[in-house]
Write a protein that holds these residues in place. Sequence first.
Motif, PDB file in Angstrom:
ATOM      1  N   GLN A   1      -1.388 -11.781  22.012  1.00  0.00           N
ATOM      2  CA  GLN A   1      -2.356 -10.712  21.761  1.00  0.00           C
ATOM      3  C   GLN A   1      -2.685 -10.384  20.413  1.00  0.00           C
ATOM      4  O   GLN A   1      -4.083  -9.371  20.034  1.00  0.00           O
ATOM      5  CB  GLN A   1      -2.316  -9.354  22.941  1.00  0.00           C
ATOM      6  CG  GLN A   1      -2.066  -9.358  24.002  1.00  0.00           C
ATOM      7  CD  GLN A   1      -1.257  -8.284  24.586  1.00  0.00           C
ATOM      8  OE1 GLN A   1      -0.077  -7.970  24.723  1.00  0.00           O
ATOM      9  NE2 GLN A   1      -1.754  -7.991  26.275  1.00  0.00           N
ATOM     10  N   VAL A   2      -2.433 -10.528  19.427  1.00  0.00           N
ATOM     11  CA  VAL A   2      -2.355  -9.788  18.298  1.00  0.00           C
ATOM     12  C   VAL A   2      -1.652 -11.472  17.173  1.00  0.00           C
ATOM     13  O   VAL A   2      -0.634 -11.421  17.696  1.00  0.00           O
ATOM     14  CB  VAL A   2      -1.494  -8.629  18.049  1.00  0.00           C
ATOM     15  CG1 VAL A   2      -1.475  -8.651  16.180  1.00  0.00           C
ATOM     16  CG2 VAL A   2      -2.488  -7.361  18.654  1.00  0.00           C
ATOM     17  N   GLN A   3      -2.572 -12.040  16.949  1.00  0.00           N
ATOM     18  CA  GLN A   3      -2.366 -13.178  15.687  1.00  0.00           C
ATOM     19  C   GLN A   3      -1.931 -12.210  14.632  1.00  0.00           C
ATOM     20  O   GLN A   3      -3.008 -11.529  14.107  1.00  0.00           O
ATOM     21  CB  GLN A   3      -2.956 -14.225  15.430  1.00  0.00           C
ATOM     22  CG  GLN A   3      -2.936 -14.432  17.212  1.00  0.00           C
ATOM     23  CD  GLN A   3      -3.904 -13.872  17.787  1.00  0.00           C
ATOM     24  OE1 GLN A   3      -4.962 -13.688  17.757  1.00  0.00           O
ATOM     25  NE2 GLN A   3      -2.895 -13.915  19.507  1.00  0.00           N
ATOM     26  N   LEU A   4      -0.771 -12.589  13.287  1.00  0.00           N
ATOM     27  CA  LEU A   4      -1.064 -12.805  12.166  1.00  0.00           C
ATOM     28  C   LEU A   4      -1.315 -13.520  11.168  1.00  0.00           C
ATOM     29  O   LEU A   4      -0.253 -14.460  11.263  1.00  0.00           O
ATOM     30  CB  LEU A   4      -0.124 -10.914  11.941  1.00  0.00           C
ATOM     31  CG  LEU A   4      -0.051 -10.223  11.882  1.00  0.00           C
ATOM     32  CD1 LEU A   4       1.098  -9.626  11.308  1.00  0.00           C
ATOM     33  CD2 LEU A   4      -1.107  -9.509  11.550  1.00  0.00           C
ATOM     34  N   VAL A   5      -2.418 -13.142  10.292  1.00  0.00           N
ATOM     35  CA  VAL A   5      -2.029 -14.888   9.433  1.00  0.00           C
ATOM     36  C   VAL A   5      -1.842 -14.796   8.131  1.00  0.00           C
ATOM     37  O   VAL A   5      -2.382 -14.311   7.342  1.00  0.00           O
ATOM     38  CB  VAL A   5      -3.138 -16.178   9.304  1.00  0.00           C
ATOM     39  CG1 VAL A   5      -3.773 -16.777   8.389  1.00  0.00           C
ATOM     40  CG2 VAL A   5      -4.024 -16.356  10.530  1.00  0.00           C
ATOM     41  N   GLU A   6      -0.732 -14.956   6.966  1.00  0.00           N
ATOM     42  CA  GLU A   6      -0.842 -14.899   5.375  1.00  0.00           C
ATOM     43  C   GLU A   6      -1.191 -16.368   5.453  1.00  0.00           C
ATOM     44  O   GLU A   6      -1.551 -16.930   5.630  1.00  0.00           O
ATOM     45  CB  GLU A   6       0.961 -14.708   5.748  1.00  0.00           C
ATOM     46  CG  GLU A   6       1.000 -13.483   6.667  1.00  0.00           C
ATOM     47  CD  GLU A   6       2.757 -13.353   6.643  1.00  0.00           C
ATOM     48  OE1 GLU A   6       3.882 -12.865   7.209  1.00  0.00           O
ATOM     49  OE2 GLU A   6       3.241 -13.755   5.047  1.00  0.00           O
ATOM     50  N   SER A   7      -1.365 -15.661   3.686  1.00  0.00           N
ATOM     51  CA  SER A   7      -1.759 -16.811   2.922  1.00  0.00           C
ATOM     52  C   SER A   7      -1.733 -15.969   1.342  1.00  0.00           C
ATOM     53  O   SER A   7      -1.319 -14.999   1.431  1.00  0.00           O
ATOM     54  CB  SER A   7      -3.306 -17.263   2.823  1.00  0.00           C
ATOM     55  OG  SER A   7      -4.151 -15.818   2.558  1.00  0.00           O
ATOM     56  N   GLY A   8      -1.723 -17.284   0.763  1.00  0.00           N
ATOM     57  CA  GLY A   8      -2.058 -16.553  -0.881  1.00  0.00           C
ATOM     58  C   GLY A   8      -0.275 -16.522  -1.903  1.00  0.00           C
ATOM     59  O   GLY A   8      -0.283 -16.738  -2.698  1.00  0.00           O
ATOM     60  N   GLY A   9       0.613 -17.209  -0.870  1.00  0.00           N
ATOM     61  CA  GLY A   9       1.863 -17.225  -1.165  1.00  0.00           C
ATOM     62  C   GLY A   9       1.939 -18.856  -2.470  1.00  0.00           C
ATOM     63  O   GLY A   9       0.739 -19.548  -2.497  1.00  0.00           O
ATOM     64  N   GLY A  10       2.951 -19.114  -3.413  1.00  0.00           N
ATOM     65  CA  GLY A  10       3.409 -20.338  -4.038  1.00  0.00           C
ATOM     66  C   GLY A  10       4.198 -19.973  -5.130  1.00  0.00           C
ATOM     67  O   GLY A  10       4.960 -19.732  -5.294  1.00  0.00           O
ATOM     68  N   LEU A  11       3.857 -21.074  -6.036  1.00  0.00           N
ATOM     69  CA  LEU A  11       4.754 -20.564  -7.309  1.00  0.00           C
ATOM     70  C   LEU A  11       3.826 -21.015  -8.776  1.00  0.00           C
ATOM     71  O   LEU A  11       3.097 -20.740  -8.626  1.00  0.00           O
ATOM     72  CB  LEU A  11       5.190 -22.151  -7.621  1.00  0.00           C
ATOM     73  CG  LEU A  11       6.570 -22.690  -8.460  1.00  0.00           C
ATOM     74  CD1 LEU A  11       7.324 -22.313  -8.619  1.00  0.00           C
ATOM     75  CD2 LEU A  11       6.296 -24.582  -9.082  1.00  0.00           C
ATOM     76  N   VAL A  12       4.843 -19.872  -8.847  1.00  0.00           N
ATOM     77  CA  VAL A  12       4.440 -18.688 -10.038  1.00  0.00           C
ATOM     78  C   VAL A  12       5.085 -18.509 -11.468  1.00  0.00           C
ATOM     79  O   VAL A  12       6.657 -18.525 -10.624  1.00  0.00           O
ATOM     80  CB  VAL A  12       3.906 -17.665  -9.519  1.00  0.00           C
ATOM     81  CG1 VAL A  12       4.509 -16.618  -9.810  1.00  0.00           C
ATOM     82  CG2 VAL A  12       2.370 -16.583 -11.283  1.00  0.00           C
ATOM     83  N   GLN A  13       5.293 -18.767 -12.872  1.00  0.00           N
ATOM     84  CA  GLN A  13       5.829 -18.561 -13.410  1.00  0.00           C
ATOM     85  C   GLN A  13       6.220 -17.123 -13.740  1.00  0.00           C
ATOM     86  O   GLN A  13       5.374 -16.521 -14.043  1.00  0.00           O
ATOM     87  CB  GLN A  13       5.283 -19.042 -14.726  1.00  0.00           C
ATOM     88  CG  GLN A  13       4.812 -20.553 -15.418  1.00  0.00           C
ATOM     89  CD  GLN A  13       4.748 -21.875 -16.578  1.00  0.00           C
ATOM     90  OE1 GLN A  13       4.270 -20.452 -17.730  1.00  0.00           O
ATOM     91  NE2 GLN A  13       4.699 -22.410 -16.322  1.00  0.00           N
ATOM     92  N   PRO A  14       7.155 -16.670 -14.695  1.00  0.00           N
ATOM     93  CA  PRO A  14       7.443 -15.660 -14.663  1.00  0.00           C
ATOM     94  C   PRO A  14       6.501 -14.900 -15.632  1.00  0.00           C
ATOM     95  O   PRO A  14       5.927 -15.187 -16.558  1.00  0.00           O
ATOM     96  CB  PRO A  14       9.176 -15.414 -15.404  1.00  0.00           C
ATOM     97  CG  PRO A  14       9.337 -16.692 -15.183  1.00  0.00           C
ATOM     98  CD  PRO A  14       8.378 -17.421 -14.861  1.00  0.00           C
TER      99      PRO A  14
END
Length: 122
Positions: A1-14
């Motif tokens: 009934q409800v869907q959540l879609v995440e985005s934006g993660g990844g590899l990043v330097q300190p």
Amino acid sequence: QVQLVESGGGLVQPGGSLRLSCAASGSIFSINVMGWYRQAPGKERELVAVIISGGSPNYADSVKGRFTISRDNAKNTVYLQMNSLKPEDTAVYYCKVNVKLSYDGSPWYSYWGQGTQVTVSS
């Protein structure tokens, strides 16, 4: 009934930045609480930040001053802006929302996103 879609993660330097998004869709009447959690390997899932409709955000001590949670109610979307990232921020990040569905008498339900990996490494 409800869907959540995440985005934006990844590899990043300190020291780098990432912005996570979580969009909710479906038979939604209202969303009161929207939050972000994270789980590192071998550790318990922990609260990162939460924002209540009409209220002020709250943050884990470990991310205060570096992370900012925000929401766009028109889009049923919650964001997590992460700055000054550290290796210890490496984890799978999950969004969670509390939703009242669009039928009379609906209780509040909690839904989790599928998770997005954030890796902070040089």
